[in-house]
Structures are given as structure tokens and as C-alpha cells.
Design a protein around this motif. Structure first.
Motif, PDB file in Angstrom:
ATOM      1  N   PRO A 179      31.509 -13.936 -39.847  1.00 41.60           N
ATOM      2  CA  PRO A 179      30.401 -13.093 -39.367  1.00 41.60           C
ATOM      3  C   PRO A 179      29.080 -13.847 -39.278  1.00 41.60           C
ATOM      4  O   PRO A 179      28.763 -14.673 -40.130  1.00 41.60           O
ATOM      5  CB  PRO A 179      30.322 -11.986 -40.432  1.00 41.60           C
ATOM      6  CG  PRO A 179      30.837 -12.638 -41.679  1.00 41.60           C
ATOM      7  CD  PRO A 179      31.929 -13.565 -41.217  1.00 41.60           C
ATOM      8  N   SER A 214      44.324 -10.859 -28.984  1.00 44.06           N
ATOM      9  CA  SER A 214      43.466  -9.856 -29.607  1.00 44.06           C
ATOM     10  C   SER A 214      43.742  -8.455 -29.090  1.00 44.06           C
ATOM     11  O   SER A 214      43.290  -7.471 -29.676  1.00 44.06           O
ATOM     12  CB  SER A 214      41.997 -10.203 -29.355  1.00 44.06           C
ATOM     13  OG  SER A 214      41.690 -11.493 -29.844  1.00 44.06           O
ATOM     14  N   ILE A 219      37.102  -8.819 -25.131  1.00 44.28           N
ATOM     15  CA  ILE A 219      38.306  -8.932 -25.950  1.00 44.28           C
ATOM     16  C   ILE A 219      39.441  -9.361 -25.035  1.00 44.28           C
ATOM     17  O   ILE A 219      39.641  -8.760 -23.975  1.00 44.28           O
ATOM     18  CB  ILE A 219      38.632  -7.603 -26.643  1.00 44.28           C
ATOM     19  CG1 ILE A 219      37.518  -7.248 -27.638  1.00 44.28           C
ATOM     20  CG2 ILE A 219      39.978  -7.674 -27.357  1.00 44.28           C
ATOM     21  CD1 ILE A 219      37.671  -5.873 -28.264  1.00 44.28           C
ATOM     22  N   TRP A 253      33.712  -1.685 -44.365  1.00 43.70           N
ATOM     23  CA  TRP A 253      34.207  -1.811 -43.003  1.00 43.70           C
ATOM     24  C   TRP A 253      33.103  -2.003 -41.951  1.00 43.70           C
ATOM     25  O   TRP A 253      33.145  -1.401 -40.871  1.00 43.70           O
ATOM     26  CB  TRP A 253      35.050  -0.600 -42.619  1.00 43.70           C
ATOM     27  CG  TRP A 253      36.355  -0.546 -43.348  1.00 43.70           C
ATOM     28  CD1 TRP A 253      36.590   0.066 -44.555  1.00 43.70           C
ATOM     29  CD2 TRP A 253      37.596  -1.135 -42.957  1.00 43.70           C
ATOM     30  NE1 TRP A 253      37.900  -0.117 -44.935  1.00 43.70           N
ATOM     31  CE2 TRP A 253      38.551  -0.840 -43.974  1.00 43.70           C
ATOM     32  CE3 TRP A 253      38.005  -1.882 -41.846  1.00 43.70           C
ATOM     33  CZ2 TRP A 253      39.862  -1.270 -43.904  1.00 43.70           C
ATOM     34  CZ3 TRP A 253      39.315  -2.298 -41.775  1.00 43.70           C
ATOM     35  CH2 TRP A 253      40.237  -2.000 -42.795  1.00 43.70           C
ATOM     36  N   LEU A 311      38.663  -8.140 -37.837  1.00 41.55           N
ATOM     37  CA  LEU A 311      37.731  -9.174 -38.265  1.00 41.55           C
ATOM     38  C   LEU A 311      36.986  -8.824 -39.544  1.00 41.55           C
ATOM     39  O   LEU A 311      36.372  -9.696 -40.163  1.00 41.55           O
ATOM     40  CB  LEU A 311      36.735  -9.482 -37.146  1.00 41.55           C
ATOM     41  CG  LEU A 311      37.327 -10.161 -35.905  1.00 41.55           C
ATOM     42  CD1 LEU A 311      36.262 -10.386 -34.844  1.00 41.55           C
ATOM     43  CD2 LEU A 311      37.999 -11.489 -36.261  1.00 41.55           C
ATOM     44  N   THR A 312      37.039  -7.573 -39.973  1.00 37.49           N
ATOM     45  CA  THR A 312      36.420  -7.234 -41.258  1.00 37.49           C
ATOM     46  C   THR A 312      37.142  -7.910 -42.411  1.00 37.49           C
ATOM     47  O   THR A 312      36.590  -8.032 -43.515  1.00 37.49           O
ATOM     48  CB  THR A 312      36.423  -5.711 -41.503  1.00 37.49           C
ATOM     49  OG1 THR A 312      37.778  -5.243 -41.592  1.00 37.49           O
ATOM     50  CG2 THR A 312      35.709  -4.971 -40.393  1.00 37.49           C
ATOM     51  N   ARG A 369      37.749  -5.380 -33.776  1.00 36.30           N
ATOM     52  CA  ARG A 369      36.565  -5.215 -34.618  1.00 36.30           C
ATOM     53  C   ARG A 369      36.957  -4.870 -36.054  1.00 36.30           C
ATOM     54  O   ARG A 369      36.297  -5.297 -37.014  1.00 36.30           O
ATOM     55  CB  ARG A 369      35.645  -4.154 -34.025  1.00 36.30           C
ATOM     56  CG  ARG A 369      34.990  -4.597 -32.722  1.00 36.30           C
ATOM     57  CD  ARG A 369      34.313  -3.455 -31.989  1.00 36.30           C
ATOM     58  NE  ARG A 369      33.170  -2.918 -32.717  1.00 36.30           N
ATOM     59  CZ  ARG A 369      32.362  -1.974 -32.218  1.00 36.30           C
ATOM     60  NH1 ARG A 369      32.592  -1.495 -30.995  1.00 36.30           N
ATOM     61  NH2 ARG A 369      31.354  -1.523 -32.926  1.00 36.30           N
ATOM     62  N   ASP A 370      38.028  -4.126 -36.229  1.00 33.07           N
ATOM     63  CA  ASP A 370      38.503  -3.804 -37.574  1.00 33.07           C
ATOM     64  C   ASP A 370      39.213  -4.997 -38.207  1.00 33.07           C
ATOM     65  O   ASP A 370      39.056  -5.272 -39.405  1.00 33.07           O
ATOM     66  CB  ASP A 370      39.461  -2.606 -37.532  1.00 33.07           C
ATOM     67  CG  ASP A 370      38.756  -1.310 -37.176  1.00 33.07           C
ATOM     68  OD1 ASP A 370      37.521  -1.236 -37.362  1.00 33.07           O
ATOM     69  OD2 ASP A 370      39.427  -0.370 -36.712  1.00 33.07           O
ATOM     70  N   CYS A 389      27.923  -8.857 -25.732  1.00 34.88           N
ATOM     71  CA  CYS A 389      29.093  -9.044 -26.585  1.00 34.88           C
ATOM     72  C   CYS A 389      30.226  -9.709 -25.804  1.00 34.88           C
ATOM     73  O   CYS A 389      30.314  -9.576 -24.590  1.00 34.88           O
ATOM     74  CB  CYS A 389      29.565  -7.700 -27.128  1.00 34.88           C
ATOM     75  SG  CYS A 389      28.271  -6.770 -27.985  1.00 34.88           S
ATOM     76  N   ASP A 443      31.898  -3.700 -38.892  1.00 35.16           N
ATOM     77  CA  ASP A 443      32.654  -4.514 -37.940  1.00 35.16           C
ATOM     78  C   ASP A 443      31.813  -5.658 -37.384  1.00 35.16           C
ATOM     79  O   ASP A 443      30.607  -5.746 -37.630  1.00 35.16           O
ATOM     80  CB  ASP A 443      33.250  -3.657 -36.823  1.00 35.16           C
ATOM     81  CG  ASP A 443      32.200  -3.027 -35.934  1.00 35.16           C
ATOM     82  OD1 ASP A 443      31.358  -3.761 -35.386  1.00 35.16           O
ATOM     83  OD2 ASP A 443      32.218  -1.789 -35.791  1.00 35.16           O
ATOM     84  N   SER A 444      32.462  -6.538 -36.632  1.00 38.59           N
ATOM     85  CA  SER A 444      31.821  -7.758 -36.150  1.00 38.59           C
ATOM     86  C   SER A 444      30.632  -7.478 -35.241  1.00 38.59           C
ATOM     87  O   SER A 444      29.636  -8.208 -35.268  1.00 38.59           O
ATOM     88  CB  SER A 444      32.851  -8.627 -35.418  1.00 38.59           C
ATOM     89  OG  SER A 444      33.490  -7.885 -34.386  1.00 38.59           O
ATOM     90  N   VAL A 445      30.713  -6.441 -34.423  1.00 37.98           N
ATOM     91  CA  VAL A 445      29.606  -6.122 -33.516  1.00 37.98           C
ATOM     92  C   VAL A 445      28.418  -5.582 -34.298  1.00 37.98           C
ATOM     93  O   VAL A 445      27.263  -5.935 -34.024  1.00 37.98           O
ATOM     94  CB  VAL A 445      30.052  -5.118 -32.440  1.00 37.98           C
ATOM     95  CG1 VAL A 445      28.879  -4.747 -31.539  1.00 37.98           C
ATOM     96  CG2 VAL A 445      31.186  -5.695 -31.616  1.00 37.98           C
TER      97      VAL A 445
END
Length: 356
Positions: free
Chosen positions: A341, A120, A208, A142, A129-130, A126-127, A205, A144-146
Motif C-alpha cells: 500500500p 486479477s 483491473i 479491511w 490486496l488487504t 481490492r479485497d 486508478c 482497500d487499496s483504492v
């Protein structure tokens, strides 16, 4: 989709598990170089050679690697010549294990190697995973996951299921438990930090990082030959929520509950649960869906809050649960993996050791 072991079916067990030391970055290693030591270790644990493996299945993501059919390069680490029986899923390795399990149930093979890996660190995760989101209405925005996990956390707070203090306690417990896990990326007292996306703080969170994992499955008497105390897979099932977040209740996970029911998780209590909950708020949802009481040891390895190698973290949960059975620290364990998600896709496996 249900695969619950029943009378007359083959008994399949996890007989070995290995994983990397999960790191924030592994720029000095390719995917193959990261994977090779894990493959050697898991084979060494059983005394098997590559030629002894009846089926091989892997899980990874081309999006992380940044190139199409990236998994073919990883086969160099396995050794694909002479030709082997091999498959791949563009999913977490837990789903690769599901495919391998069904393969062994058919009797086409007696042993299987399952591995998964993910780096990762090279790009903005984060981008990346969109790309899992609805491509027409959600992905173009867009989120993101967070940010999406924060929506779920706020929904839980709004209905009174948790609060920020309780979420911080989950993070502290996970990182404390990870102290005993030499492979974890984060261990010990880690500051909970500032808000990343309200109400989630940095400590809510997952880190990574890069990592890989592998397990070996074996059937019947072969499993007992390869492992002193096999972790028998009593049931596996996976279910999917609606793709649109707007039609889901983010405070609950009916897909996890249904998968657990079909896998036989509610037939008898479990003593251990390895939950793939990358965010503290998701542990709250999963505990409720799986009806886990305070007497169940949850994520003794530290869980995904201590190490979350994308595409391998779910397989690690199954491996960690199996390893506790191997060591005699658990008799009946539940392992959970997720993808997408806000716990969109969920897999549940139930593992048991022979009576002592």
C-alpha cells in the motif's frame, strides 16, 4: 540489499522482453495458457531454447490464484524436465529479476529467464490486496487499496503538491501515450469519470486485468551475441518502508530515493523513466523522490494506468525501459517497481545502452 554494478563485476543485460495483450478478463485461459505464448516469444527473440537457459525465476501470487504453490503449475509452460535450476518469489516479477541478476553476477549461470503473471479478474482485487496490510491493526479494518491510495492523494493535495486537475492531466497523458502501445488495456481518451474514493476518480486508478511478461538476461559477450543493443543493468536496489502507515509520510518515498541512490540513478541523468505508479498521485510522489525533471520521458508506454497486471506490472516497467534501449529510443533509463500500500516497497533499476 544494494546491488550496484562495480568494477570487476560481470556486466548483465536485458536482451529480450515480451508481454501479453493485457485484458480485463481472460476466463478462457488458465495461467499456463496465458503464459505460454509469452515464453515462446521471448525465447524466439533470442533464438534460445529452454535447455539453453541457465537459471529460471518467476514472480506470482497464491492469493490471486486462490491456491497454494500455484506457481508450480506454471512450470508446465516452462518445461521443468529434464530438471532445471529454478526459483520463485511471491512478489512482482521485478523482484524475480533481482534474484536472477544476482545469480548471474555470481557466475553460476550466463543466461536467465524471468517471468511473471497475474490474473486479477476472478476475484475482488481490492479485497485481496488487504492481505498485504499489518495483520493485527490494519487488515481487520479491511481498508482497500483504492481507499489507502486516496488517503495518500489527499495528503498530497493538503500540502499543495498537487490538485485534482493535475492528477487528471497525468491520467490523460498516460492514456494518450498508451495509444502507441498495442499491449495496453486502456488506450486513448478515456473519460476521467466520477469519484471512486475522494479525491481519486476512476481515471486516477489502474484498470483491473490479467497479463504476463517475461525477460531474458544474459552476461557479457553472451548478451551481445543475443541482442544487437543490450540494455545493460548498471544497478538494482530495493528498499521497504515501515509497515505501519501511521508512522510514514505518505507525501514522500524515502525508500524509492534510497534505492535509486544505491542503484546509481543519480550519477548521471536518465532520459526515460518507467514508473510503476498505479495511481496518478503516486507518480507525483515518485517524480519528487527520483528528482525527475520535465526533460525526462515518463511512462511512454502508458504505465500502470494503462495496464496493471498485478505481479507482472513491475517487470513490465523494466521490460519497457529495456525495449526502448533495444530500439535506440533511449540511452539511459530508469525502471521502478512497487508492492504494498502507498508505495511501501520499491525497487529501482538503471539500464544503459552501448554508446552510439
Amino acid at each position: 540489499m544494494t546491488r550496484h554494478a562495480s568494477a570487476g563485476s560481470r556486466d548483465i543485460a536485458v536482451v529480450a522482453f515480451a508481454q501479453t495483450d493485457h485484458r480485463r478478463t481472460s476466463d478462457d485461459l488458465s495461467e499456463v495458457e496465458m503464459l505460454m505464448p509469452v515464453l515462446h516469444e521471448v525465447l524466439d527473440r533470442t533464438g534460445l531454447k529452454t535447455a539453453d537457459i541457465g537459471f529460471t525465476c518467476s514472480g506470482s501470487s497464491d492469493y490471486l490464484a486462490g491456491r497454494a504453490f500455484s506457481f508450480t503449475l506454471a512450470l508446465d509452460g516452462v518445461g521443468a524436465w529434464p530438471p532445471i535450476s529454478e526459483s520463485h518469489v511471491e512478489m512482482d516479477g521485478a523482484w524475480a529479476l533481482y534474484e536472477a541478476w544476482t545469480k548471474l553476477l555470481t557466475g553460476d549461470a550466463d543466461t536467465a529467464l524471468v517471468y511473471a503473471y497475474g490474473k486479477s479478474s476472478p476475484g475482488p482485487l481490492r479485497d485481496v490486496l488487504t492481505r498485504q496490510l499489518d495483520p493485527y491493526y490494519v487488515a481487520p479494518l479491511w481498508p482497500d487499496s483504492v481507499a489507502l491510495a486516496a488517503l495518500q492523494a489527499q495528503a498530497l493535495i493538503d500540502v499543495g503538491s498537487t490538485d485534482e486537475e493535475s492528477l487528471a492531466a497525468i491520467a490523460a497523458r498516460s492514456r494518450s501515450d498508451a495509444t502507441a502501445n498495442p499491449h495496453a488495456q486502456l488506450r486513448g481518451p478515456v473519460p476521467h469519470g466520477d469519484h471512486l474514493v475522494r479525491p481519486l476518480r476512476t481515471g486516477d486508478c489502474p484498470p483491473i486485468g490479467d497479463g504476463a511478461a517475461a525477460v531474458i538476461l544474459a552476461a557479457g559477450d553472451r548478451a551481445r551475441e543475443l541482442c544487437e543493443r543490450p540494455a545493460w543493468i548498471r544497478g538494482v536496489d530495493h528498499r521497504v518502508e515501515a509497515h505501519s502507515l501511521g508512522v510514514r509520510d505518505l507525501t514522500d518515498s524515502p525508500s524509492t530515493r534510497l534505492a535509486a541512490e544505491r542503484a546509481g540513478a543519480f550519477e548521471r541523468p536518465v532520459d526515460t523513466a518507467e514508473l510503476h505508479a498505479p495511481f496518478t498521485s503516486q507518480e507525483v510522489v515518485l517524480r519528487k523522490a527520483l528528482d525527475l525533471g520535465d526533460d525526462v520521458r515518463v511512462n511512454p508506454s502508458g504505465g500502470a494506468l494503462a495496464a496493471n497486471p498485478v505481479m507482472a506490472a513491475g517487470l513490465v516497467r523494466i521490460g519497457e525501459a529495456a525495449a526502448r534501449i533495444h530500439r535506440g529510443e533511449s540511452d539511459r533509463a530508469l525502471a521502478h517497481a512497487t508492492s504494498g500500500p502507498c508505495l511501501q516497497q520499491n525497487l529501482v533499476a538503471v539500464l544503459e545502452g552501448d554508446p552510439r
